[in-house]
Design an enzyme around this catalytic site. Sequence first.
Site, PDB file in Angstrom:
ATOM      1  CD  GLU A  18      13.758  -3.597  -5.028  1.00 46.31           C
ATOM      2  OE1 GLU A  18      12.286  -3.368  -5.609  1.00 46.31           O
ATOM      3  OE2 GLU A  18      14.093  -4.348  -3.868  1.00 46.31           O
ATOM      4  CD  GLU A  34      10.431  -6.030  -1.432  1.00 50.60           C
ATOM      5  OE1 GLU A  34      10.177  -4.412  -1.055  1.00 50.60           O
ATOM      6  OE2 GLU A  34      10.194  -5.205  -2.254  1.00 50.60           O
ATOM      7  CB  ALA A  51       7.417  -6.100  -8.552  1.00 53.26           C
ATOM      8  N   GLY A 106       9.209  -3.137  -5.497  1.00 51.16           N
ATOM      9  CA  GLY A 106       9.537  -2.686  -7.163  1.00 51.16           C
ATOM     10  C   GLY A 106       9.549  -0.925  -7.247  1.00 51.16           C
TER      11      GLY A 106
HETATM   12  N1  CO8 Z   1       0.701  -5.963  -7.941  1.00 48.42           N
HETATM   13  C1  CO8 Z   1      -0.423  -6.023  -8.116  1.00 48.42           C
HETATM   14  N2  CO8 Z   1      -2.071  -5.482  -7.651  1.00 48.42           N
HETATM   15  C2  CO8 Z   1      -1.531  -4.342  -6.839  1.00 48.42           C
HETATM   16  C3  CO8 Z   1      -1.034  -4.364  -6.010  1.00 48.42           C
HETATM   17  C4  CO8 Z   1       0.635  -4.856  -6.491  1.00 48.42           C
HETATM   18  N3  CO8 Z   1       1.753  -5.044  -5.929  1.00 48.42           N
HETATM   19  N4  CO8 Z   1      -0.823  -3.492  -4.863  1.00 48.42           N
HETATM   20  C5  CO8 Z   1      -2.039  -2.820  -5.286  1.00 48.42           C
HETATM   21  N5  CO8 Z   1      -2.573  -3.485  -5.959  1.00 48.42           N
HETATM   22  C6  CO8 Z   1      -3.313  -3.419  -6.571  1.00 48.42           C
HETATM   23  C7  CO8 Z   1      -5.033  -4.311  -5.789  1.00 48.42           C
HETATM   24  O1  CO8 Z   1      -4.717  -5.439  -5.822  1.00 48.42           O
HETATM   25  C8  CO8 Z   1      -5.726  -3.955  -5.991  1.00 48.42           C
HETATM   26  O2  CO8 Z   1      -7.087  -4.726  -7.111  1.00 48.42           O
HETATM   27  P1  CO8 Z   1      -8.338  -4.620  -7.057  1.00 48.42           P
HETATM   28  O3  CO8 Z   1      -8.745  -3.711  -6.877  1.00 48.42           O
HETATM   29  O4  CO8 Z   1      -8.392  -6.020  -8.517  1.00 48.42           O
HETATM   30  O5  CO8 Z   1      -8.993  -5.245  -5.405  1.00 48.42           O
HETATM   31  C9  CO8 Z   1      -5.565  -2.303  -6.157  1.00 48.42           C
HETATM   32  O6  CO8 Z   1      -4.205  -2.407  -6.928  1.00 48.42           O
HETATM   33  C10 CO8 Z   1      -6.081  -1.279  -5.228  1.00 48.42           C
HETATM   34  O7  CO8 Z   1      -5.537  -1.851  -4.063  1.00 48.42           O
HETATM   35  P2  CO8 Z   1      -5.696  -1.975  -2.561  1.00 48.42           P
HETATM   36  O8  CO8 Z   1      -7.691  -2.332  -2.528  1.00 48.42           O
HETATM   37  O9  CO8 Z   1      -5.127  -3.305  -2.080  1.00 48.42           O
HETATM   38  O10 CO8 Z   1      -5.627  -0.226  -1.674  1.00 48.42           O
HETATM   39  P3  CO8 Z   1      -5.603  -0.085  -0.657  1.00 48.42           P
HETATM   40  O11 CO8 Z   1      -5.571   1.296  -0.239  1.00 48.42           O
HETATM   41  O12 CO8 Z   1      -6.441  -0.861   0.185  1.00 48.42           O
HETATM   42  O13 CO8 Z   1      -4.167  -0.643  -0.434  1.00 48.42           O
HETATM   43  C11 CO8 Z   1      -1.432  -0.949  -0.507  1.00 48.42           C
HETATM   44  C12 CO8 Z   1      -3.084   0.271  -0.992  1.00 48.42           C
HETATM   45  C13 CO8 Z   1      -0.820  -0.986   0.308  1.00 48.42           C
HETATM   46  C14 CO8 Z   1      -0.780  -0.327  -1.280  1.00 48.42           C
HETATM   47  C15 CO8 Z   1      -1.410  -1.998  -0.988  1.00 48.42           C
HETATM   48  O14 CO8 Z   1      -2.656  -2.951  -1.764  1.00 48.42           O
HETATM   49  C16 CO8 Z   1      -0.982  -2.898  -1.102  1.00 48.42           C
HETATM   50  O15 CO8 Z   1      -0.057  -3.802   0.278  1.00 48.42           O
HETATM   51  N6  CO8 Z   1       0.022  -3.379  -1.984  1.00 48.42           N
HETATM   52  C17 CO8 Z   1       1.218  -4.583  -1.901  1.00 48.42           C
HETATM   53  C18 CO8 Z   1       1.826  -3.924  -1.327  1.00 48.42           C
HETATM   54  C19 CO8 Z   1       3.529  -4.399  -2.391  1.00 48.42           C
HETATM   55  O16 CO8 Z   1       4.297  -5.740  -1.347  1.00 48.42           O
HETATM   56  N7  CO8 Z   1       4.660  -3.982  -2.842  1.00 48.42           N
HETATM   57  C20 CO8 Z   1       5.911  -5.608  -3.212  1.00 48.42           C
HETATM   58  C21 CO8 Z   1       5.472  -6.557  -4.190  1.00 48.42           C
HETATM   59  S1  CO8 Z   1       6.725  -7.506  -4.491  1.00 48.42           S
HETATM   60  C22 CO8 Z   1       8.026  -6.803  -4.913  1.00 48.42           C
HETATM   61  O17 CO8 Z   1       8.038  -5.853  -5.278  1.00 48.42           O
HETATM   62  C23 CO8 Z   1       8.846  -7.586  -5.542  1.00 48.42           C
HETATM   63  C24 CO8 Z   1      10.027  -6.493  -6.238  1.00 48.42           C
HETATM   64  C25 CO8 Z   1      11.118  -7.256  -6.785  1.00 48.42           C
HETATM   65  C26 CO8 Z   1      11.870  -6.366  -8.390  1.00 48.42           C
HETATM   66  C27 CO8 Z   1      11.294  -6.506  -9.123  1.00 48.42           C
HETATM   67  C28 CO8 Z   1      11.839  -7.179 -10.313  1.00 48.42           C
HETATM   68  C29 CO8 Z   1      10.935  -8.659 -10.058  1.00 48.42           C
END
Ligand code: CO8
Length: 258
Positions: free
Chosen positions: A112, A132, A66, A109
């Site tokens: 999911e 998460e 998400a 998400g």
């Molecule tokens: N949301 C928003 N932005 C994101 C997300 C995300 N989930 N994931 C990555 N991005 C963005 C980063 O902020 C970054 O943006 P910027 O270039 O502006 O800094 C860009 O994408 C590239 O990401 P990274 O630079 O971090 O890339 P890396 O290769 O270093 O890392 C990862 C990749 C490991 C995927 C890392 O980006 C990461 O950990 N992302 C978050 C993963 C996460 O925590 N996901 C769970 C989110 S919560 C959720 O899904 C709850 C779901 C509940 C149901 C939904 C209904 C509400």
Amino acid sequence: MSDEPHILTESHGGVAVIRINRPKVLNALNLTLMTDLADMMEAHDADDSISVILLAGSERAWAAGADIGDMTTASVSDMASRDQFAQWERIKRIKKPIVAAVSGFALGGGCELMMHCDVIICSENAKIGQPEINIGVMPGAGGTQRLTHAVGKALAMDVVLTGRFLSAKEALAHGLVSRVVPREHWFSEALNVAQVMASKPAIALRSAKESVLKANELPLTQGLEYERKLFYMLFDTEDQKEGMAAFVEKRKPSFTGR
Ligand code: CO8
């Protein structure tokens, strides 16, 4: 804000391809995207020319979860009033088979959403998880339930409580994905699989999906009764007559979806 559409669609015969397209945020899922995705899937579900939906991300990311930016300062009532899960429920009710073409990150998400799909074709580079816990929450769109049904309690606890990512190989070994393919074929193989399914009799295809999904919801005796009823109903279709006649006459069947 980019003007690029966050969802792209095209059709390949009886297969409707939907691609998630938010590359700058690794295909993070926000409410607008989920609403459009549900709208599009429902439209394909109602379209007789489509038999199978293929949902794809990009090579780098299926979806990294998400959109965290949308939730950072949200309160309980903000989250409740957005009612995002209504869109997920709509996707859950899609009757036609959904094939997932998964490459790169399938997290939170994203994992999911992948688990809402029926057949999951996964690149060997995929990284799958429910991280998460690392940002102070827990899965909310079925992660603790569907993941546990798919891989069992021990591995689900490991993934959900540590936030670690599963490799494609691990996901396949534990029954979370259907097939793992070389990274250069992540999309073409998924399209092949979707096209094979689209060549099958459409009502039997939908009924078989419905019945398999019931296996996770019903006790065995009720599930078997449910299956039997759907099986009997297929004898009211033209495709059953055609499929069995073609077998007996040693020719290729010509299905019409009726
Ligand atoms: N949301 C928003 N932005 C994101 C997300 C995300 N989930 N994931 C990555 N991005 C963005 C980063 O902020 C970054 O943006 P910027 O270039 O502006 O800094 C860009 O994408 C590239 O990401 P990274 O630079 O971090 O890339 P890396 O290769 O270093 O890392 C990862 C990749 C490991 C995927 C890392 O980006 C990461 O950990 N992302 C978050 C993963 C996460 O925590 N996901 C769970 C989110 S919560 C959720 O899904 C709850 C779901 C509940 C149901 C939904 C209904 C509400």
